[in-house]
Design a protein around this motif. Structure first.
Motif, PDB file in Angstrom:
ATOM      1  N   PHE A 140      33.580  46.859  45.229  1.00  0.00           N
ATOM      2  CA  PHE A 140      34.933  46.600  44.720  1.00  0.00           C
ATOM      3  C   PHE A 140      34.899  46.342  43.219  1.00  0.00           C
ATOM      4  CE2 PHE A 140      37.917  43.233  43.427  1.00  0.00           C
ATOM      5  CZ  PHE A 140      39.100  43.952  43.509  1.00  0.00           C
ATOM      6  N   VAL A 141      33.982  45.472  42.788  1.00  0.00           N
ATOM      7  CA  VAL A 141      33.896  45.174  41.352  1.00  0.00           C
ATOM      8  C   VAL A 141      33.519  46.433  40.575  1.00  0.00           C
ATOM      9  CG1 VAL A 141      32.790  43.726  39.605  1.00  0.00           C
ATOM     10  CG2 VAL A 141      33.297  42.773  41.850  1.00  0.00           C
ATOM     11  N   ARG A 142      32.612  47.261  41.131  1.00  0.00           N
ATOM     12  CA  ARG A 142      32.232  48.513  40.464  1.00  0.00           C
ATOM     13  C   ARG A 142      33.451  49.426  40.262  1.00  0.00           C
ATOM     14  NH1 ARG A 142      27.725  48.200  43.826  1.00  0.00           N
ATOM     15  NH2 ARG A 142      25.871  47.716  42.592  1.00  0.00           N
ATOM     16  N   VAL A 143      34.227  49.591  41.310  1.00  0.00           N
ATOM     17  CA  VAL A 143      35.377  50.494  41.249  1.00  0.00           C
ATOM     18  C   VAL A 143      36.419  49.987  40.254  1.00  0.00           C
ATOM     19  CG1 VAL A 143      37.343  51.343  42.601  1.00  0.00           C
ATOM     20  CG2 VAL A 143      35.036  51.432  43.560  1.00  0.00           C
ATOM     21  N   LYS A 177      39.765  38.046  30.868  1.00  0.00           N
ATOM     22  CA  LYS A 177      38.502  37.480  30.374  1.00  0.00           C
ATOM     23  C   LYS A 177      37.337  38.082  31.169  1.00  0.00           C
ATOM     24  CE  LYS A 177      40.715  33.208  28.882  1.00  0.00           C
ATOM     25  NZ  LYS A 177      40.763  31.733  28.999  1.00  0.00           N
ATOM     26  N   ALA A 178      36.944  39.304  30.758  1.00  0.00           N
ATOM     27  CA  ALA A 178      35.961  40.065  31.524  1.00  0.00           C
ATOM     28  C   ALA A 178      34.583  39.433  31.527  1.00  0.00           C
ATOM     29  CB  ALA A 178      35.877  41.491  30.972  1.00  0.00           C
ATOM     30  N   ASP A 179      34.308  38.549  30.590  1.00  0.00           N
ATOM     31  CA  ASP A 179      32.994  37.902  30.544  1.00  0.00           C
ATOM     32  C   ASP A 179      32.956  36.608  31.338  1.00  0.00           C
ATOM     33  OD1 ASP A 179      34.709  36.586  28.847  1.00  0.00           O
ATOM     34  OD2 ASP A 179      33.174  36.126  27.344  1.00  0.00           O
ATOM     35  N   GLN A 180      34.063  36.267  32.019  1.00  0.00           N
ATOM     36  CA  GLN A 180      34.141  35.028  32.778  1.00  0.00           C
ATOM     37  C   GLN A 180      34.100  35.300  34.286  1.00  0.00           C
ATOM     38  OE1 GLN A 180      34.174  31.921  31.363  1.00  0.00           O
ATOM     39  NE2 GLN A 180      33.834  33.072  29.454  1.00  0.00           N
ATOM     40  N   ALA A 220      25.326  36.241  42.369  1.00  0.00           N
ATOM     41  CA  ALA A 220      24.405  37.215  41.765  1.00  0.00           C
ATOM     42  C   ALA A 220      25.098  37.954  40.623  1.00  0.00           C
ATOM     43  CB  ALA A 220      23.922  38.201  42.823  1.00  0.00           C
ATOM     44  N   PHE A 221      26.336  38.372  40.841  1.00  0.00           N
ATOM     45  CA  PHE A 221      27.093  39.043  39.778  1.00  0.00           C
ATOM     46  C   PHE A 221      27.308  38.111  38.590  1.00  0.00           C
ATOM     47  CE2 PHE A 221      31.375  39.942  37.978  1.00  0.00           C
ATOM     48  CZ  PHE A 221      31.057  41.128  37.326  1.00  0.00           C
ATOM     49  N   SER A 222      27.612  36.852  38.868  1.00  0.00           N
ATOM     50  CA  SER A 222      27.834  35.883  37.790  1.00  0.00           C
ATOM     51  C   SER A 222      26.573  35.679  36.957  1.00  0.00           C
ATOM     52  CB  SER A 222      28.294  34.535  38.378  1.00  0.00           C
ATOM     53  OG  SER A 222      29.521  34.682  39.059  1.00  0.00           O
ATOM     54  N   ARG A 223      25.398  35.625  37.621  1.00  0.00           N
ATOM     55  CA  ARG A 223      24.139  35.459  36.886  1.00  0.00           C
ATOM     56  C   ARG A 223      23.899  36.637  35.941  1.00  0.00           C
ATOM     57  NH1 ARG A 223      22.100  33.904  41.930  1.00  0.00           N
ATOM     58  NH2 ARG A 223      21.085  35.932  42.173  1.00  0.00           N
ATOM     59  N   GLU A 224      24.131  37.845  36.439  1.00  0.00           N
ATOM     60  CA  GLU A 224      23.914  39.015  35.598  1.00  0.00           C
ATOM     61  C   GLU A 224      24.966  39.099  34.485  1.00  0.00           C
ATOM     62  OE1 GLU A 224      21.288  40.834  35.768  1.00  0.00           O
ATOM     63  OE2 GLU A 224      20.540  39.852  37.573  1.00  0.00           O
ATOM     64  N   ASP A 231      28.887  41.762  29.962  1.00  0.00           N
ATOM     65  CA  ASP A 231      29.323  43.131  30.242  1.00  0.00           C
ATOM     66  C   ASP A 231      29.246  43.371  31.751  1.00  0.00           C
ATOM     67  OD1 ASP A 231      29.504  45.915  30.636  1.00  0.00           O
ATOM     68  OD2 ASP A 231      28.735  46.324  28.628  1.00  0.00           O
ATOM     69  N   ALA A 232      30.409  43.515  32.384  1.00  0.00           N
ATOM     70  CA  ALA A 232      30.447  43.654  33.838  1.00  0.00           C
ATOM     71  C   ALA A 232      29.764  44.928  34.306  1.00  0.00           C
ATOM     72  CB  ALA A 232      31.890  43.628  34.327  1.00  0.00           C
ATOM     73  N   VAL A 233      29.941  46.017  33.580  1.00  0.00           N
ATOM     74  CA  VAL A 233      29.332  47.292  33.984  1.00  0.00           C
ATOM     75  C   VAL A 233      27.814  47.196  33.933  1.00  0.00           C
ATOM     76  CG1 VAL A 233      29.092  49.740  33.417  1.00  0.00           C
ATOM     77  CG2 VAL A 233      31.339  48.640  33.279  1.00  0.00           C
TER      78      VAL A 233
END
Length: 553
Positions: free
Chosen positions: A345-348, A399-402, A445-449, A455-457
């Motif tokens: 979902f986050v990828r899409v 706020k894409a970095d949050q 896991a997503f939050s750690r990365e 950068d979400a991507v």
């Protein structure tokens, strides 16, 4: 329905004679011994297709496949789906021993007695057991064993469900795991197929049962069918493997004429320090990527503690914006349907160029039991929701970095998908709080990365099995294969121990993951990482005995 004599291997695959016999045998138990690259997983997938298409497993009975790793279980499940299609694959249960044990506990939990009684909403914790409310992973197999050994109703239910059982990498089976299989299927009508390779027996530390393949053959009157062909590695790599086999299992040595050819690359790279090693290996990886090698065809293998041994390399790859993922932390997570759904979902939403993630997202979120009108309505709602979420993400105010911003979107998505659809993703989600725990683990896991660069991507690429270089322990890499393999730190200080047989087996597993290009490294000095809490020798020496196998005769 197809007659057995009409069946042919799917996709036009040509199986060697013993593999064809193992795939099509009707009423005999079989134990298949095979080295790396012999196609053990493909054999099981072809056998599943044969059993399902020819009616050997009549509806509504099912096939049970038991593996040791989540990754291996998922790989086999997906391969069966690819070979036989979703309708047949729906009757194929590919589980780890822990997942199989948990399923038995969830179904037959009331059969537990005394101090083992569990509440319906019991939880699983890595370390701590709490009476009635919480067990550990180590408790799963013993509790399932108690159920099967003491409850005739449970045994009958299992045997009525499964007509065929596949046992993958069975050389690593522990005593308790073997007891569970024997209690569940011994003296039953189920047809069992066990596959394994004693040269890859690396779970001795975890209680792997010595001689379990021979014991299985005797207890289940199983027919022995060895496989000989290595379909994975190039000739140079096969010759190195053969030199090891000559010491580990002389009877399995391949004749020289079967290994002729110059294809394949083997390199031994010495370095002064782990910093130099990181630079050199990162240069190699960067070059491979520029040549067009897919990231998921590159693996860095470490005997143990990759977060320490490969920390310098990880830092250098990060500096070069090359995504990598530590499989010790993320492999089991991304194999879970609930976690995969969240991350897809986050990828899409974050990246328009994710057609595969979009297709998988729509497939998993689809309400299979809904009517045609209900399904169409939900499909429209989901597409509108994705469109709105994408617009929100691209708004400058987002706020894409949050992590909290992404969590809000995920919550809205999961609410739309609905709890019943989520729990239907896996039988393990229907009891306790595992579903909620996995969703939280995926978000963590997503939050750690995301915290690395905002950068979400890029964060998703580092969590991806497709877009990232993979760092694995040798125990995690079994059953996998890669074009390019780097075995990091072939040193006395890493490949140590009094059990030389296990060390040889582990190294054999590592080198046999490579299809075309194998690199082995060692350093003279490996700085102690800040995170290291146990003994760490900075002065290093190459493991001469292991590296000697890389030298052509």
């Amino acid at each position: 329905m197809m007659r057995p004599e009409q069946w042919r291997p799917v996709d036009g695959l040509v199986l060697e004679p013993n593999a064809m016999t193992a795939a099509t045998i009707s009423d005999e138990n079989v134990v298949v011994t095979a080295g790396p690259g012999a196609g053990k997983t493909e054999l099981l997938a072809q056998r599943a297709d044969f059993v399902l298409r020819t009616g050997q497993c009549p509806y509504p009975r099912r096939i049970l496949a038991v593996s040791f790793k989540v990754d291996a279980a998922r790989n086999l499940r997906e391969r069966v789906r690819g070979r036989s299609g979703p309708q047949f694959a729906a009757r194929f249960d590919s589980l780890t021993f822990h997942a199989f044990a948990k399923r038995l506990i969830d179904i037959f939990r009331p059969a537990l007695t005394g101090q083992n009684v569990l509440d319906p909403d019991y939880r699983i914790d890595p370390d701590t057991r709490v009476a009635r409310k919480q067990i550990t992973f180590a408790d799963l197999v013993p509790l399932a064993l108690e159920i099967v050994e003491t409850n005739a109703y449970a045994r009958g239910g299992i045997r009525q469900t499964y007509s065929h059982v596949f046992l993958d990498e069975f050389q690593d089976c522990t005593g308790q795991q073997y007891r569970l299989i024997k209690a569940a299927f011994g003296e039953s009508t189920a047809v069992l197929t066990a596959v394994g390779d004693t040269k890859q027996r690396i779970m001795v530390w975890a209680g792997a049962l010595d001689g379990v393949l021979k014991t299985f053959a005797e207890d289940f009157s199983a027919r022995a069918l060895p496989l000989y062909q290595n379909r994975r590695s190039a000739p140079r790599l096969r010759r190195m493997q053969n030199r090891m086999i000559a010491q580990m299992d002389p009877s399995a040595v391949s004749p020289g004429e079967d290994l002729a050819g110059d294809d394949g690359v083997i390199e031994v790279l010495p370095f002064d320090t782990d910093y130099d090693e990181a630079q050199g290996v990162a240069d190699l990886i960067e070059g491979w990527l520029k040549e067009g090698v897919a990231p998921d065809e590159i693996a860095v293998l470490v005997r143990q503690q990759p977060h320490l041994v490969a920390s310098a390399l990880g830092g250098e790859l990060t500096n070069r914006s090359i995504p990598f993922r530590n499989e010790q932390e993320s492999q089991d997570l991304t194999a879970e349907p609930a976690a995969a759904l969240v991350l897809n979902f986050v990828r899409v939403v974050a990246d328009d160029r994710q057609p595969d993630a979009y297709a998988e997202l729509m497939r998993m979120a689809n309400r299979m039991s809904a009517s045609e009108d209900e399904a169409a309505r939900f499909d429209s709602q989901l597409k509108r929701m994705l469109h709105t979420a994408r617009a929100n993400v691209r708004d400058p105010a987002f706020k894409a970095d949050q992590p909290t911003a992404w969590r809000h979107l995920v919550d809205e998505f999961l609410k739309l998908v609905s709890r019943p659809v989520l729990t239907a993703l896996s039988p393990g989600y229907q009891q306790g709080k595992r579903l909620d725990d996995l969703i939280e683990q995926a978000l963590d896991a997503f939050s750690r990365e995301l915290a690395i660069d905002g950068d979400a991507v890029q964060a998703l690429r580092r969590l991806s099995e497709v877009d990232a270089i993979r760092f694995l322990t040798i125990h995690k890499c079994k059953g996998l294969e890669f074009e390019k393999v780097v075995v990091l730190g072939v040193e006395e200080q890493l490949f140590w121990g009094s059990d030389t047989t296990t060390i040889m087996s582990e190294f054999f597993v590592a080198i046999s993951r490579a299809k075309r290009h194998l690199v082995m490294t060692y350093t003279e000095r490996r700085e102690r990482p800040e995170e290291a809490t146990k003994r760490w020798e900075e002065r290093r020496s190459p493991h001469a005995r292991l590296l000697a196998f890389a030298q052509e005769d």
